[in-house]
Design a protein around this motif. Structure first.
Motif, short mmCIF file in Angstrom:
data_model
loop_
_atom_site.label_atom_id
_atom_site.label_comp_id
_atom_site.label_asym_id
_atom_site.label_seq_id
_atom_site.Cartn_x
_atom_site.Cartn_y
_atom_site.Cartn_z
N GLY A 360 0.81 -1.25 -0.09
CA GLY A 360 -0.07 0.06 -0.03
C GLY A 360 0.84 1.21 -0.15
O GLY A 360 2.06 1.18 -0.10
N ASP A 464 -0.27 -2.25 -6.58
CA ASP A 464 -1.00 -2.31 -5.39
C ASP A 464 -2.16 -3.27 -5.78
O ASP A 464 -3.06 -2.89 -6.48
CB ASP A 464 -1.67 -1.03 -4.87
N ASP A 466 -4.67 -4.19 -3.75
CA ASP A 466 -5.90 -3.77 -3.51
C ASP A 466 -6.56 -2.86 -3.99
O ASP A 466 -7.71 -2.21 -3.62
CB ASP A 466 -5.62 -3.35 -1.95
N GLN A 467 -6.08 -2.20 -4.97
CA GLN A 467 -6.76 -1.14 -5.91
C GLN A 467 -7.76 -1.86 -6.85
O GLN A 467 -7.88 -3.14 -7.00
CB GLN A 467 -5.81 -0.46 -6.64
N ARG A 478 -3.56 -9.81 -9.91
CA ARG A 478 -4.21 -10.60 -8.99
C ARG A 478 -4.15 -12.16 -9.47
O ARG A 478 -3.66 -12.98 -8.52
CB ARG A 478 -5.90 -10.24 -8.40
N ARG A 511 -8.28 -0.33 4.03
CA ARG A 511 -7.83 -1.72 3.49
C ARG A 511 -7.89 -2.61 4.47
O ARG A 511 -8.38 -3.89 4.20
CB ARG A 511 -6.27 -1.57 3.28
N ASN A 689 -12.37 -1.39 -2.31
CA ASN A 689 -11.28 -1.10 -3.30
C ASN A 689 -11.55 0.15 -4.09
O ASN A 689 -10.55 0.98 -4.52
CB ASN A 689 -10.92 -2.38 -4.12
N TYR A 692 -10.67 2.92 -1.50
CA TYR A 692 -9.32 2.98 -1.38
C TYR A 692 -8.64 3.28 -2.72
O TYR A 692 -7.66 4.19 -2.29
CB TYR A 692 -9.00 1.40 -1.05
N ALA A 718 -16.25 -5.60 1.08
CA ALA A 718 -14.68 -6.23 0.66
C ALA A 718 -14.86 -6.94 -0.52
O ALA A 718 -14.11 -7.67 -0.84
CB ALA A 718 -13.98 -6.65 1.62
#
Length: 733
Positions: A360, A464, A466-467, A478, A511, A689, A692, A718
């Motif tokens: 992050g 990242d 988590d984006q 991913r 996150r 996400n 974020y 999430a």
């Protein structure tokens, strides 16, 4: 039914999707004017894309609207040539004919009066009698007039079937004299060949021409359109049952008719059906996506295959295999201090052919990059740095102090060849290729990158996880991580200087599924509570135009970006752009502008490119500023990071206003300040996400405008929208 003729004064509203238009018309006859206070008539209806200055002959009926008063509801619209001198002057000066602007129109009409249009049409050589018209302008005018005449039949036909003028021009540019024949005999070709003409437009034409619902051409086009729509949503393939459901819903036919269409498409090489070991039903791919996925997996495995050999032929960076790491790291610039996690990232990237570095904001990815680039360069290894977008590449260059390019520039896209100059036959010379913002990297571009990487080079993919995933099809970052087939280094430690930022602290809280904190003494992260969408929209404009410039000294036009979850609604991208344009870039005598449908493109506007245009070398998500509107040349000039790009009128639909953009379109970008409207009306888009990603676009300042409930919904949600992709499974064998 009544008839109304007149000149278009202005377009109040235009919906490009269905042609619904509200315009103000100066009538040719005074009998339609009720009083001298308002000599303009409001016209509403589904109309072709007309411009101010055009002369219209309308058929319809008068009506009284409870809120807006007397209106003419048009059922049919014919674009005609004006008959009066004043009408001719305004018609020519409206920018409809290339080479003629308002001043030139004045001079031409002064010379020829009521015979002006006859002269242009039948005696064009006489235009040279006008002092303002030289050779170049003469060529422009005569060529444009001939094109207008040639296109007229196509225009009339298409407008009769609801196709707007802008698309009609594109169709004529694509097919020329064959336009009418193609439209009448192969309407579904339009959806294949021309950006901006979708299946629904082509289908509307086909139905008007009497093509049956079960026509093979229609069924095949519908299946391909369904797969393309799914690709636009990020999917690489469609599971068989899902494709059947979506295609039958679109086409309005029985499911039994789809199977033969799939068979024909498969035999023609347009689709590929693949059955994974763990699945019962086949996955259906458009052929380019199947080819890209299979080849990307194979190329990645081949690149990793020499991972433990480290001979000169296997790895350009073989000298790092047995490195004395304490000694090597001690040679780094004194400004670079590495944590244990960062040292591990550096060593992994330099000793493994392919690896992923993720983490992050504030966890030191940039510092780790600077260290490994410095070590590689000191050892004599050339390094290439790239990102998917221009803004991301600029950020990477600023962060590392090294040149960085977009991936398209790194790979050397050639408009002439229609592909990249660097591929498996002409590899990149870099020993280490670093790609940042890999969360934005789609499958097709990833495959092209792998083609160009030297088999002995190392590839470091930074992003990242988590984006939000990429705008294009695929979920590359991913998929690489979940495949378990290559080393992944995740940086978790937040460094002290970053921990002092409420933006970074709140990003990590989000996150982790925790509500962000908006402290009274915060200097960079704020919340204005507004539950009503209209009130929130007003607050957004106030924050952007007044509060941020006044308190922080930032420029509202260049330093502040509004990021909205959705396009529609009072606090959506479209409505916010209208409000922000009025506040930040209002009309002025010195600002040239052009009305395109229901929107005005004005010098000074922030604009967003919404498709990859390889000829212009501008790509989906690039943001620029409109610097010139040339009415006579019928062009717009947009500056993208200082590089001017020229657009014809017909290409203006590639551009949207960018005072506000969707959060998805802002991926990979970083702005001095961001303002984020977040309301419960955005419910379908409220995900962790998404929030974020929006928050982490802010470099100095982040302001949220909306409700705490909406923020809470986003933080708790999430659930990732699954993308149908086979890359992870193919990598795992």
């Amino acid at each position: 039914m009544d008839t109304l003729e007149g000149v278009v004064e202005r377009i109040t509203f235009h919906n490009p999707e269905n042609g619904y238009t509200v315009l103000r018309l100066a009538p040719a006859s005074a009998r339609h004017v009720l009083n001298s206070k308002d000599e303009l008539i409001t016209v509403v209806g589904h109309l072709p894309e007309v411009q101010p200055g055009e002369h219209l002959k309308l058929t319809g009926a008068w009506a009284n609207h409870t809120d807006y008063g007397r209106q003419f509801r048009a059922e049919h619209c014919e674009q005609t040539l004006p008959a009066t001198v004043d009408g001719i002057r305004r018609y020519l000066g409206s920018g409809l004919i290339k080479g003629i602007g308002p001043r030139t129109a004045e001079k031409i009409v002064a010379a020829f009066g009521a015979e002006t249009l006859y002269v242009i049409d039948s005696q064009p050589h006489r235009l040279r009698e006008v002092p303002a018209i030289g050779d170049k302008r003469y060529e422009w005018i005569t060529s444009a007039w001939e094109t207008q005449k040639a296109i007229k039949d196509v225009m009339v036909f298409l407008q009769g079937h609801g196709v707007r003028t802008g698309l009609a021009v594109k169709i004529f540019k694509q097919y020329g004299d064959e336009s009418l024949k193609v439209v009448q005999t192969e309407p579904y070709r339009l959806a294949r060949d021309i950006w901006g003409v979708g299946f629904k437009t082509a289908d509307k034409l086909a139905q008007a021409l009497g093509l049956p619902l079960d026509s093979p051409a229609r069924l095949e086009a519908g299946v391909v359109h369904t797969l393309n729509e799914l690709a636009d949503d990020g999917h690489v393939f469609a599971p068989g049952p899902e494709l059947l459901r979506a295609a039958t819903e679109l086409l309005g036919v029985s499911v039994e008719l789809i199977a033969p269409a799939l068979e024909r498409l498969s035999n023609d090489g347009q689709i590929v059906r693949e059955t994974f070991a763990s699945e019962t039903h086949p996955a259906v791919y458009l052929t380019p996506f199947h080819r890209a996925e299979v080849n990307a997996a194979a190329r990645l495995r081949a690149l990793m295959g020499a991972d433990d050999l480290f001979g000169q032929r296997a790895s350009h960076l073989g000298d790092f295999a047995q490195a004395d790491w304490p000694a090597r790291l001690a040679t780094l610039d004194s400004s670079i201090e590495l944590s244990t996690e960062q040292r591990n990232a550096v060593q992994t990237a330099l000793t493994h052919k392919v690896c992923v570095l993720t983490g992050g904001p504030g966890t030191g990815k940039t510092t780790a990059l600077r260290a490994l680039i410095e070590l590689a360069e000191r050892a004599g290894h050339p390094v290439a740095l790239a990102s998917p977008t221009g803004r991301a590449a600029k950020r990477l260059s600023e962060a590392t102090g090294r040149p960085a390019q977009t991936l398209h520039r790194l790979l050397g896209f050639s408009p002439v060849q229609g592909g990249f100059t660097h591929d498996e036959h002409n590899r990149l010379r870099a020993h280490l290729v670093v790609v940042d913002e890999v969360s934005m990297l789609d499958l097709i571009l990833f495959n092209n990158l792998l083609k160009a990487v030297d088999p002995r080079a190392h590839l470091l993919l930074v992003g990242d996880a988590d984006q939000l995933p990429s705008v294009g099809a695929g979920d590359v970052l991913r998929d690489l991580i979940t495949s378990g087939q290559l080393p992944v280094v995740r940086l978790n430690q937040i460094f002290r200087q970053a921990a002092g930022s409420a933006i970074i602290t709140n990003a990590h809280r989000i996150r982790a599924g925790q509500m962000p904190i908006f402290a009274r003494d915060s200097t960079d992260c704020f919340l204005f509570v507004e539950d009503d969408p209209d009130a929130a929209a007003e607050r957004v404009v106030d924050v952007v135009a007044q509060r941020i410039p006044r308190r922080f000294g930032l420029n509202a036009l260049s330093d502040v970006q509004v990021l909205a979850p959705m396009r529609r609604g009072a606090a959506g991208v479209i409505a916010l752009n209208a409000r922000l344009q009025a506040a930040l870039n209002p009309p002025a005598p010195h600002k040239a502008e052009r009305q395109m449908g229901g929107r005005v493109l004005r010098v000074g506007d922030r604009l967003l490119q919404v498709r990859n245009d390889y000829q212009k070398e501008v790509f989906n998500g690039d943001i620029g500023q409109l610097t010139e509107v040339d009415v006579e040349g019928q062009t717009l000039t947009v500056s993208f990071d200082g590089r001017p790009v020229l657009y014809d009128w017909a290409d203006a639909d590639e551009l949207q206003h960018a005072f506000a953009v969707s959060i998805h379109k802002a991926q990979g970008s970083e702005f001095a300040s961001v303002v984020i409207p977040l309301l419960t009306q955005h419910y379908v888009m409220l995900q962790r996400n998404l929030l974020y990603t929006a928050l982490t676009r802010a470099k100095q300042l982040c302001v949220l405008v909306g409700s705490r409930k909406a923020i809470s919904i986003a933080v708790r949600n999430a659930t990732l929208q699954p993308r149908w992709s086979g890359l992870a499974r193919l990598l795992a064998g």
